[in-house]
Structures are given as structure tokens and as C-alpha cells.
Motif scaffolding. Structure first.
Motif, PDB file in Angstrom:
ATOM      1  N   CYS A  77       0.828  -1.213   0.000  1.00  0.00           N
ATOM      2  CA  CYS A  77       0.000   0.000   0.000  1.00  0.00           C
ATOM      3  C   CYS A  77       0.859   1.259   0.000  1.00  0.00           C
ATOM      4  O   CYS A  77       0.515   2.249  -0.657  1.00  0.00           O
TER       5      CYS A  77
ATOM      6  N   LYS B 152      -8.496  -5.240  -3.041  1.00  0.00           N
ATOM      7  CA  LYS B 152      -8.403  -3.823  -3.410  1.00  0.00           C
ATOM      8  C   LYS B 152      -8.921  -3.598  -4.831  1.00  0.00           C
ATOM      9  O   LYS B 152      -9.605  -2.607  -5.103  1.00  0.00           O
TER      10      LYS B 152
ATOM     11  N   TRP C 212     -10.886  -0.280  -3.092  1.00  0.00           N
ATOM     12  CA  TRP C 212     -10.357   0.334  -1.876  1.00  0.00           C
ATOM     13  C   TRP C 212      -9.100   1.160  -2.168  1.00  0.00           C
ATOM     14  O   TRP C 212      -8.230   0.740  -2.923  1.00  0.00           O
TER      15      TRP C 212
ATOM     16  N   SER D 104      -6.245   3.443   0.142  1.00  0.00           N
ATOM     17  CA  SER D 104      -5.776   3.826   1.474  1.00  0.00           C
ATOM     18  C   SER D 104      -5.313   5.281   1.495  1.00  0.00           C
ATOM     19  O   SER D 104      -4.610   5.733   0.590  1.00  0.00           O
TER      20      SER D 104
ATOM     21  N   ILE E  92      -1.923   4.771   6.457  1.00  0.00           N
ATOM     22  CA  ILE E  92      -1.469   3.388   6.570  1.00  0.00           C
ATOM     23  C   ILE E  92      -0.679   3.204   7.857  1.00  0.00           C
ATOM     24  O   ILE E  92       0.377   3.828   8.042  1.00  0.00           O
TER      25      ILE E  92
ATOM     26  N   ARG F 221      -5.667   0.637   8.290  1.00  0.00           N
ATOM     27  CA  ARG F 221      -5.896   1.530   7.151  1.00  0.00           C
ATOM     28  C   ARG F 221      -7.051   2.479   7.457  1.00  0.00           C
ATOM     29  O   ARG F 221      -8.021   2.123   8.122  1.00  0.00           O
TER      30      ARG F 221
ATOM     31  N   GLY G 171      -9.324   4.907   4.761  1.00  0.00           N
ATOM     32  CA  GLY G 171      -9.451   5.213   3.339  1.00  0.00           C
ATOM     33  C   GLY G 171     -10.889   5.210   2.894  1.00  0.00           C
ATOM     34  O   GLY G 171     -11.804   5.388   3.691  1.00  0.00           O
TER      35      GLY G 171
END
Length: 221
Positions: free
Chosen positions: A55, A86, A91, A93, A96, A115, A117
Motif C-alpha cells: 500500500c 483492493k 479500496w 488507502s 497506513i 488503514r 481510506g
């Protein structure tokens, strides 16, 4: 606030802040600890690190960082499933593994959401206002009943913090994802229960503070 990343212990103004999971353990809400093993904890830590690096590389706009070769060899399937989630969910982020501190009902605590997001298409609503953000937690050992309180505590912390570019965006979504080599399972917790779940955590924190009044305390987030 200072965090010992090895032990996930939080230090603030010369004292130790209790972490979210330490609080839940102390009052007996995390009642399935008998299923936890050192090997399982090591596996979970390795998978979290793989997903974190992935990420962070996406967030930086560069090439995905090379993970530790032994961890990638052992747990690469989990990373593949995380990437699949994801892709399928959209999704994205924003924050993180960022330690946060705050207070509820007059008592301070800390924690590190996996996370924060939102999902693709959820950035702007029909009224041109930013859509609420979601706190997401990655699980490798199953999603427990106490996860709702853990995430509620993180939502409360995030709401007291300023997220770059999202200062006016509410954070009310809670999602737990269980990763396995063969797929993923998602649990979304309703916004309608957020306030009551925060109240349960606040009560747990008050009990924790009372139990540790003479000893101090802190712990994992």
C-alpha cells in the motif's frame, strides 16, 4: 507521542498510554486469546508488513517495494488476496499504519488503525461534500466479536485527528477483512451502532484505568 514499534507500546508526556487491544484484553472482551500462538502472531505480523509495503508503494506512486524474500515466499498468497480485494472493491488507502492518540470520556488511549481510506466512487456525494471515510482492519486469524469495539475505538481516534486533505471529512465506516490463501471475508459494521460501540469501549477504558490506577499500564494497539 512516541511508539515502540517492536512492542507497540505508546509513550506520551512521560507516561504510557494504553493501547486499544490492551484495554479490550484487560476487561475480558478479547476472550479468544487461547487460540493465539506465537507462530500465528509471527504470521500475522509478516502478512501485515507485506500488505503495508504494498500500500505504501501504491500511495507513493512508485514501483511496489520488494518485500522480505522469506516472508514473500511463505505468505505471498495472502498478499495476492489483499491485492485482489483492493481491485474488486476499489479500496484506496489514505492513512497506513499510523499511530493515533486521543481520549474518550476523559481517559486517554492510543492505537494504530491498519488503514483509513475509502472505496472508489465514494469520494464525493451528491451534495458535493466528501463522503465519510472508513477504518479498515486486516485479520489473518479470524474476525472476532470484539472487532467491532476495536474499530469503533479507532474511528473515535481518527475523528480527533487531522488527516491531510480530509480535515472536514467524517470517519464513520468500519470494515474488517479476513485474509486467507484462498480468498477473503468482509464484515462491515453499521454506522447505526457506532455510537453504542464507542460507549462500550469508553466503559472498558474506564474499567482499565480503575484497575491500573496504582500500577500504570499500556500496551499493544
Amino acid at each position: 507521542m512516541i511508539i515502540d514499534t517492536r512492542t507497540h507500546t505508546y509513550y506520551h508526556k512521560g507516561g504510557v498510554l494504553p493501547g486499544v487491544t490492551s484495554i479490550l484484553k484487560s476487561v475480558g472482551l478479547m476472550h479468544n486469546e487461547q487460540y493465539y500462538t506465537p507462530a500465528g502472531a509471527m504470521r500475522g505480523t509478516s502478512i501485515h508488513m507485506l500488505c503495508q509495503r504494498d500500500c505504501e508503494a501504491e500511495q507513493g506512486g512508485g514501483v511496489r517495494l520488494a518485500a522480505d524474500s522469506s516472508a514473500a515466499e511463505l505468505y505471498g498468497q495472502y498478499l495476492d488476496i489483499w491485492r485482489l480485494y483492493k481491485k474488486e472493491s476499489g479500496w484506496s488507502s489514505i492513512m497506513i499504519e499510523h499511530p493515533l492518540s486521543g481520549s474518550v470520556a476523559g481517559n486517554q488511549y492510543a492505537g494504530t488503525p491498519d488503514r483509513i481510506g475509502r472505496y472508489l466512487g465514494e469520494d464525493i456525494g451528491e451534495d458535493n461534500r466528501p463522503r465519510p471515510l472508513t477504518v479498515l482492519d486486516i485479520k489473518t486469524g479470524g474476525i472476532s466479536q470484539w472487532t467491532r469495539y476495536q474499530l469503533a475505538a479507532y474511528v473515535h481516534l481518527a475523528g480527533e485527528s487531522r488527516i491531510d486533505g480530509e480535515a472536514d471529512t467524517p470517519i464513520i465506516g468500519r470494515c474488517a477483512i479476513h485474509l486467507s490463501p484462498h480468498g477473503y471475508k468482509i464484515v462491515h459494521y453499521p454506522a447505526s451502532s457506532l455510537r453504542s460501540d464507542i460507549e462500550v469501549f469508553a466503559a472498558a477504558l474506564s474499567v482499565y484505568v480503575a484497575k491500573n490506577a496504582q500500577e500504570g499500564g499500556g500496551g499493544h494497539g
